[in-house]
Scaffold this motif. Structure first.
Motif, PDB file in Angstrom:
ATOM      1  N   GLN A   1       3.631   5.770   4.274  1.00 27.84           N
ATOM      2  CA  GLN A   1       3.347   5.364   5.650  1.00 27.84           C
ATOM      3  C   GLN A   1       1.869   5.539   5.971  1.00 27.84           C
ATOM      4  O   GLN A   1       1.247   4.685   6.612  1.00 27.84           O
ATOM      5  CB  GLN A   1       4.210   6.169   6.618  1.00 27.84           C
ATOM      6  N   GLN A   2       1.292   6.672   5.528  1.00 31.69           N
ATOM      7  CA  GLN A   2      -0.129   6.926   5.772  1.00 31.69           C
ATOM      8  C   GLN A   2      -0.996   5.901   5.046  1.00 31.69           C
ATOM      9  O   GLN A   2      -1.964   5.367   5.608  1.00 31.69           O
ATOM     10  CB  GLN A   2      -0.497   8.337   5.332  1.00 31.69           C
ATOM     11  N   LEU A   3      -0.667   5.633   3.784  1.00 35.31           N
ATOM     12  CA  LEU A   3      -1.434   4.669   3.002  1.00 35.31           C
ATOM     13  C   LEU A   3      -1.356   3.275   3.616  1.00 35.31           C
ATOM     14  O   LEU A   3      -2.365   2.564   3.688  1.00 35.31           O
ATOM     15  CB  LEU A   3      -0.916   4.630   1.564  1.00 35.31           C
ATOM     16  N   LEU A   4      -0.165   2.900   4.065  1.00 35.29           N
ATOM     17  CA  LEU A   4       0.016   1.585   4.671  1.00 35.29           C
ATOM     18  C   LEU A   4      -0.803   1.458   5.946  1.00 35.29           C
ATOM     19  O   LEU A   4      -1.456   0.437   6.193  1.00 35.29           O
ATOM     20  CB  LEU A   4       1.499   1.356   4.971  1.00 35.29           C
TER      21      LEU A   4
ATOM     22  N   LYS B   1      -4.481  -0.708   6.158  1.00 33.39           N
ATOM     23  CA  LYS B   1      -4.346  -1.913   6.982  1.00 33.39           C
ATOM     24  C   LYS B   1      -3.899  -3.105   6.131  1.00 33.39           C
ATOM     25  O   LYS B   1      -4.314  -4.251   6.356  1.00 33.39           O
ATOM     26  CB  LYS B   1      -5.663  -2.235   7.696  1.00 33.39           C
ATOM     27  N   ALA B   2      -3.033  -2.828   5.148  1.00 32.39           N
ATOM     28  CA  ALA B   2      -2.569  -3.887   4.245  1.00 32.39           C
ATOM     29  C   ALA B   2      -1.835  -4.998   4.983  1.00 32.39           C
ATOM     30  O   ALA B   2      -2.037  -6.184   4.696  1.00 32.39           O
ATOM     31  CB  ALA B   2      -1.669  -3.285   3.165  1.00 32.39           C
ATOM     32  N   LEU B   3      -0.980  -4.638   5.953  1.00 33.60           N
ATOM     33  CA  LEU B   3      -0.251  -5.669   6.693  1.00 33.60           C
ATOM     34  C   LEU B   3      -1.179  -6.498   7.571  1.00 33.60           C
ATOM     35  O   LEU B   3      -0.997  -7.704   7.728  1.00 33.60           O
ATOM     36  CB  LEU B   3       0.853  -5.032   7.538  1.00 33.60           C
TER      37      LEU B   3
ATOM     38  N   ALA C   1       2.163  -1.125  -5.048  1.00 31.13           N
ATOM     39  CA  ALA C   1       0.820  -0.612  -4.753  1.00 31.13           C
ATOM     40  C   ALA C   1       0.869   0.705  -4.001  1.00 31.13           C
ATOM     41  O   ALA C   1       0.106   1.630  -4.285  1.00 31.13           O
ATOM     42  CB  ALA C   1       0.029  -1.644  -3.962  1.00 31.13           C
ATOM     43  N   LEU C   2       1.772   0.817  -3.034  1.00 29.68           N
ATOM     44  CA  LEU C   2       1.902   2.065  -2.280  1.00 29.68           C
ATOM     45  C   LEU C   2       2.330   3.211  -3.183  1.00 29.68           C
ATOM     46  O   LEU C   2       2.034   4.379  -2.905  1.00 29.68           O
ATOM     47  CB  LEU C   2       2.913   1.883  -1.144  1.00 29.68           C
TER      48      LEU C   2
END
Length: 307
Positions: free
Chosen positions: A117-120, A124-126, A174-175
């Motif tokens: 969740q932190q990485l996502l 700002k991948a989305l 990737a995550l």
């Protein structure tokens, strides 16, 4: 189910598990159950909205005269979307690996879910996916909503389905710090395991050469400069190698090589070969900064690029 996520004011189509049987739900935490229920509700709402739009019988787009022609014209758009997002996922996978290594080294207590969740959020991948989608649809006279409808409309086509599923799969990998695999990519016969390794060695040789050049220019680099030198040399070496071997990757580009590398990394013997090569390069870089004058004359020799 499919979930249209509102991201920075734009919708991005991703996939999510919409439901689990009660027996499976029992082993989940309250947060997991809440997320799955929310995703299920959102997915159901999305299906209803799509059915309403479908009932309106949207006319063919992309200048197509038949549904098949429309599907054929949709595929290049999805390919471009997946290709551009692939490199976002490549960068994210590298960050994830580094962060995970530091967490393990420092024994930080954090769950995999929390880390993802932190990485996502931080990557700002989305948001980047939404931006890519916006650019592609705008350039082709579409909107993100229309692109989503087209994906739903032609979901039974294997290539279309693979692109849509592949975007979510790349992000998930990737995550987790795993190299993503570009959907619908066919690996050319020339890019077998040995050739992929040889190109990797060429990248390392180029990287070493570029770092040595910077050291020769300034032997007393500050710590901040060292990091910049390594990052720049690594990036430039990869770009130069990919350019030199672009004919082997056609009709694609660098994503073909990296996908081949990711596929081969699932094979134990290949992964061991790659690990030894990477470790040797790591030690080589350390020696360059520890003993620059001696290391300059100890550069490894690799075979010349194949034609």
């Amino acid at each position: 189910g499919r979930l249209a996520v509102l991201c920075a004011g734009r919708r991005v189509l991703i996939h999510a598990t919409s439901a689990l049987p009660p027996s499976k739900m029992d082993g989940l935490s309250d947060s997991h159950r809440a997320i799955l229920r929310l995703v299920g509700a959102a997915a159901a709402a999305g299906v209803v909205a799509w059915l309403i739009r479908k009932g309106q019988q949207r006319p063919l787009v992309l200048g197509a005269r038949t549904a098949k022609e429309e599907c054929d014209k949709l595929k290049p758009l999805l390919e471009e979307l997946a290709r551009r997002f692939y490199f976002v996922c490549m960068d994210l996978a590298g960050v994830s690996r580094t962060v995970r290594a530091r967490i393990q080294e420092n024994k930080v207590e954090i769950t995999d879910e929390q880390l993802r969740q932190q990485l996502l959020r931080q990557s700002k991948a989305l948001e980047k996916l939404a931006g890519i989608q916006e650019e592609i649809t705008s350039a082709n006279g579409l909107t993100p909503d229309v692109l989503q409808d087209l994906q739903q409309k032609h979901a039974r086509d294997k290539e279309v389905s693979a692109y849509v599923e592949g975007i979510n799969t790349m992000l998930t990998a990737a995550l987790g710090g795993i190299m993503p695999i570009m959907p619908n990519v066919k690996i050319p016969a020339v890019l077998d395991e040995d050739e992929v390794i040889r190109i990797l060695q060429e990248v390392h040789a180029l990287e070493t050469k570029k770092v040595k050049q910077r050291i020769c220019e300034n032997e007393e680099l500050a710590m901040k400069q060292v990091g910049e030198v390594l990052v720049t040399a690594h990036k430039d070496a990869w770009e130069e190698a990919m350019k030199a071997h672009e004919q082997k990757m056609k009709p694609g580009g660098a994503e073909v090589y990296h996908t081949a590398l990711a596929i081969y990394m699932k094979r134990e013997k290949f992964a061991e070969r790659r690990s030894k090569i990477d470790e040797a390069q790591k030690q080589r870089m350390l020696r360059l900064f520890q003993e620059p004058s001696e290391a300059r004359d100890a550069a490894p020799q690799f075979p010349a690029p194949a034609a």
